[in-house]
Scaffold this motif. Sequence first.
Motif, mmCIF file in Angstrom:
data_model
loop_
_atom_site.group_PDB
_atom_site.id
_atom_site.type_symbol
_atom_site.label_atom_id
_atom_site.label_comp_id
_atom_site.label_asym_id
_atom_site.label_seq_id
_atom_site.Cartn_x
_atom_site.Cartn_y
_atom_site.Cartn_z
ATOM 1 N N LYS A 1 0.595 -1.089 0.366
ATOM 2 C CA LYS A 1 -0.370 0.027 0.042
ATOM 3 C C LYS A 1 0.808 1.823 -0.045
ATOM 4 O O LYS A 1 1.631 0.801 0.847
ATOM 5 C CB LYS A 1 -1.158 -0.193 1.076
ATOM 6 N N THR B 1 0.103 5.373 0.224
ATOM 7 C CA THR B 1 -0.770 6.590 0.878
ATOM 8 C C THR B 1 -0.044 8.117 0.589
ATOM 9 O O THR B 1 1.848 7.795 0.581
ATOM 10 C CB THR B 1 -0.977 6.773 2.235
ATOM 11 N N LEU B 2 -0.211 8.701 -0.239
ATOM 12 C CA LEU B 2 0.158 10.357 -0.187
ATOM 13 C C LEU B 2 -0.411 11.050 0.695
ATOM 14 O O LEU B 2 -1.169 10.702 1.646
ATOM 15 C CB LEU B 2 -0.248 11.382 -1.551
ATOM 16 N N GLN B 3 0.519 11.950 1.136
ATOM 17 C CA GLN B 3 -0.078 12.497 2.126
ATOM 18 C C GLN B 3 -1.026 13.813 1.963
ATOM 19 O O GLN B 3 -0.819 13.940 0.426
ATOM 20 C CB GLN B 3 1.454 12.867 3.035
ATOM 21 N N PRO B 4 -1.347 14.594 2.609
ATOM 22 C CA PRO B 4 -3.102 16.432 2.057
ATOM 23 C C PRO B 4 -1.793 17.394 0.899
ATOM 24 O O PRO B 4 -2.351 17.186 0.155
ATOM 25 C CB PRO B 4 -2.928 16.521 3.484
ATOM 26 N N LEU C 1 -9.690 16.809 -0.414
ATOM 27 C CA LEU C 1 -8.988 16.441 0.770
ATOM 28 C C LEU C 1 -10.590 15.538 1.400
ATOM 29 O O LEU C 1 -10.129 15.033 2.684
ATOM 30 C CB LEU C 1 -8.186 17.137 1.801
ATOM 31 N N ARG D 1 -8.975 12.420 -0.988
ATOM 32 C CA ARG D 1 -8.660 12.434 -1.795
ATOM 33 C C ARG D 1 -7.231 12.859 -0.525
ATOM 34 O O ARG D 1 -7.165 13.237 0.461
ATOM 35 C CB ARG D 1 -8.117 13.378 -3.131
ATOM 36 N N PRO D 2 -6.310 12.134 -0.661
ATOM 37 C CA PRO D 2 -5.403 11.179 -2.346
ATOM 38 C C PRO D 2 -5.785 9.815 -1.944
ATOM 39 O O PRO D 2 -5.617 9.590 -0.564
ATOM 40 C CB PRO D 2 -4.201 11.614 -2.650
#
Lengths: 452, 452
Positions: A4, A6-9, A74, A78-79
């Motif tokens: 997995k 994930t991107l930060q806001p 957001l 997203r992201p």
Amino acid sequence: MRIKVTLQPEDLPKNWYNIQHDLPEPLPPPLDPGTLKPMSPEPLLRLFAKECVMQEVSTDEYIPIPEEVREAYLRLGRPSPLYRATRLEAYLKTPAKIFYKREDLNPAGSHKPNTAIAQAYYHMKEGTKRLTTETGAGQWGSALAMSCALFGIDCTVYMTRSAYLQKPYRRTLMEVYGADVHASPSGLTKVGQKFLAQDPNHPGSLGLAISEAIEDCVTHDGTKYSLGSVLNHVLLHQTVIGQEALEQMKMFEEQPDYIVGCIGGGSNYAGLAYPFMREKLKKKSDTEFVAVEPKAVPSTTRGQYRYDFADTGEMTPLMKMYTVGHTYQCPPIHGGGLRYHGKAPSMCMLIDKGYMSSVAYNQNEAMDAAITFARTEGVVVAPETSHAVKGAIDIALKCKEKNEAKVILFNLSGHGLLDLKAYEDKINGKLIDYSPDEAMLKESLAKIPMVA
Amino acid sequence: MRIKVTLQPEDLPKNWYNIQHDLPEPLPPPLDPGTLKPMSPEPLLRLFAKECVMQEVSTDEYIPIPEEVREAYLRLGRPSPLYRATRLEAYLKTPAKIFYKREDLNPAGSHKPNTAIAQAYYHMKEGTKRLTTETGAGQWGSALAMSCALFGIDCTVYMTRSAYLQKPYRRTLMEVYGADVHASPSGLTKVGQKFLAQDPNHPGSLGLAISEAIEDCVTHDGTKYSLGSVLNHVLLHQTVIGQEALEQMKMFEEQPDYIVGCIGGGSNYAGLAYPFMREKLKKKSDTEFVAVEPKAVPSTTRGQYRYDFADTGEMTPLMKMYTVGHTYQCPPIHGGGLRYHGKAPSMCMLIDKGYMSSVAYNQNEAMDAAITFARTEGVVVAPETSHAVKGAIDIALKCKEKNEAKVILFNLSGHGLLDLKAYEDKINGKLIDYSPDEAMLKESLAKIPMVA
């Protein structure tokens, strides 16, 4: 093993990518439905937000995402994360690596809010008080209803009668967000009345609901219209998916060999594919693009690349696209979002010129793939998305035959929690496969207008 | 303004937090249902995984989360994001800051997989071939069915007949994951047959479904049983929620003044609250803890803190807890997960000793809060969760009166996409409030066994 990313806001993309900057040639212009001659974009201003009309014809490579839209993205999921399907890979015993982008993790449950939020925002800025739209399965209607609630706009949704009756939960979801929902054909428009007069129990169609939503729009002051797929600005807004996925595949240190998605109008797949297609058009990658459609609505696999109406009521401009004809009666497959006779013009050009290929599946084989996916990866996908899962699995199985460790990325465009009837029918052996016979297809193709 | 905080996959907690290490005194022992005398944990080994039984009585402060459980957590939505409800705050015009932890973002749609995954994992390691369980609204059953699919265990679910008939989608979801689902009371167990003989259309209850699942377990080889709330090891597994939230509130640079959650058995609220309660028990914080229950099942607000059976069939050990009596007929509120006569013993001790308070709401006022939340924050919460939303809003409104910028954190324990009937009933004015009258409550309290 990494499964997995994930991107930060703060990593949420700041721009949408506009494929029109890089297409091999300019898109053929839309045609006026009356004269069948090329038309200027001005008449579209009666329907759409001005900013969306400008985006529709823009050839700028990147278009900034407004800050308020980014904040709503957001808030609404997203992201979105990108996963590797290691358990599915193990189950298939394939050397291929399968990745999927999660577009189901927002309250409306599909990719649709990516453009609904943007469109509602521009309308709010431009003073629109009320939006009309159509919906089939209800994913688009719920996304627009939610977005209108966020930006304080009234929302009226024409929902195909068959879905209205079969999917009361989707209707309730729109009502929770404050939308007015009508079964289409309704008695509220002339076009609706005409079809109701022919058959009081008319099941409706997406093309017909579009006609009703447009008529409602043009006959009411302060009202505009919103479309959930096909158009350039809609596909543009969806590229936030691929912009994120580009970064996430880099974090996985992988480059996709295949990018797969299901196509109804084409927007979820374009959203994932176009930022990667940009690399291919610039000859920086040789990724293969595989669009998956249902055999029941074989626009790109059995249709023709021609000018056709976008709706059943012949009210919209004509666009050059792969189509089975605007009078084609889409069979009642569970993946209602795939029940559309045409496909997005930009995507059709890319298919026509060989940058993208397409393949078609029946819903039984697609739902088999969906059940395999649920039991390995845990996620219950939408019937539409099941076609993408089937496409990805088939490529992975070919990789197994050839012993090739290719990288496959597909778009998990929505969850199936409001479509569990499709799974119930599949489990109980009640799912029907539909494929148009030659005569039926010939008839609807013959009704496409002849354009000089 | 910051509205969302996400953790990276590597930030997923490595330990669960065990409140038994820090409780003001040891928990009273469970009592044998036959002798009503304190019992050792050994008989529990026939039902539960050995590891879970050890966790049930452990007083270790932290218990490591196995790597395979962490990987499954990762695949199925963890770490989950924590949001600030800035749009709800603006709507309420409150100076309070409202935060919420998202436990709805996994395929089963609630916090339940946090323990279902762990229990299924331990059973897989210990060679269990088949698990039985009960479910009311279906959140627990779907979570366990999904987890069993991931770890290759057969799963049989007894679903209260009323829910089985009213929520066919929840049933289908379990079947998609490969589970066998039976309406309870069923003809498959003696206790089920007994209640069916009294009433062939018996609607069932959670307590009765527990009795059936346990009987099925003890009468079949290789079969064990799994419970979704109340017990210490279940609450333990849920603390992954609060462990994440502790870090996320630090990232927001805020310290909660109030922590709010809904309670059925108590596990989602304990999951969020206990890691923060640890700070309070160690006198490092003075956070207030507010548990919210339905007026229809007022265990902590109108019940008694006494030993009682955990099931209707009087097969389980007795536990000291707040209870309205194991014969109490829980009214058919939509928040099926809150229809349980008792509450978790550790939580009941904390309420009894004043570390935690509780409050009760009717479902109409709770669903009003849920609709406000959907139209501001976008998320359609479960009817259970609507009670937590109502609790948080009420505190925020008190802050408004006093002009206090307090920090409120609540647990968004699940989404409402498979419970949209509750919203439909609310919108159509058909939602009924239930509150037991004194005579009814007195009768069920009188049937709680007397323990010396």
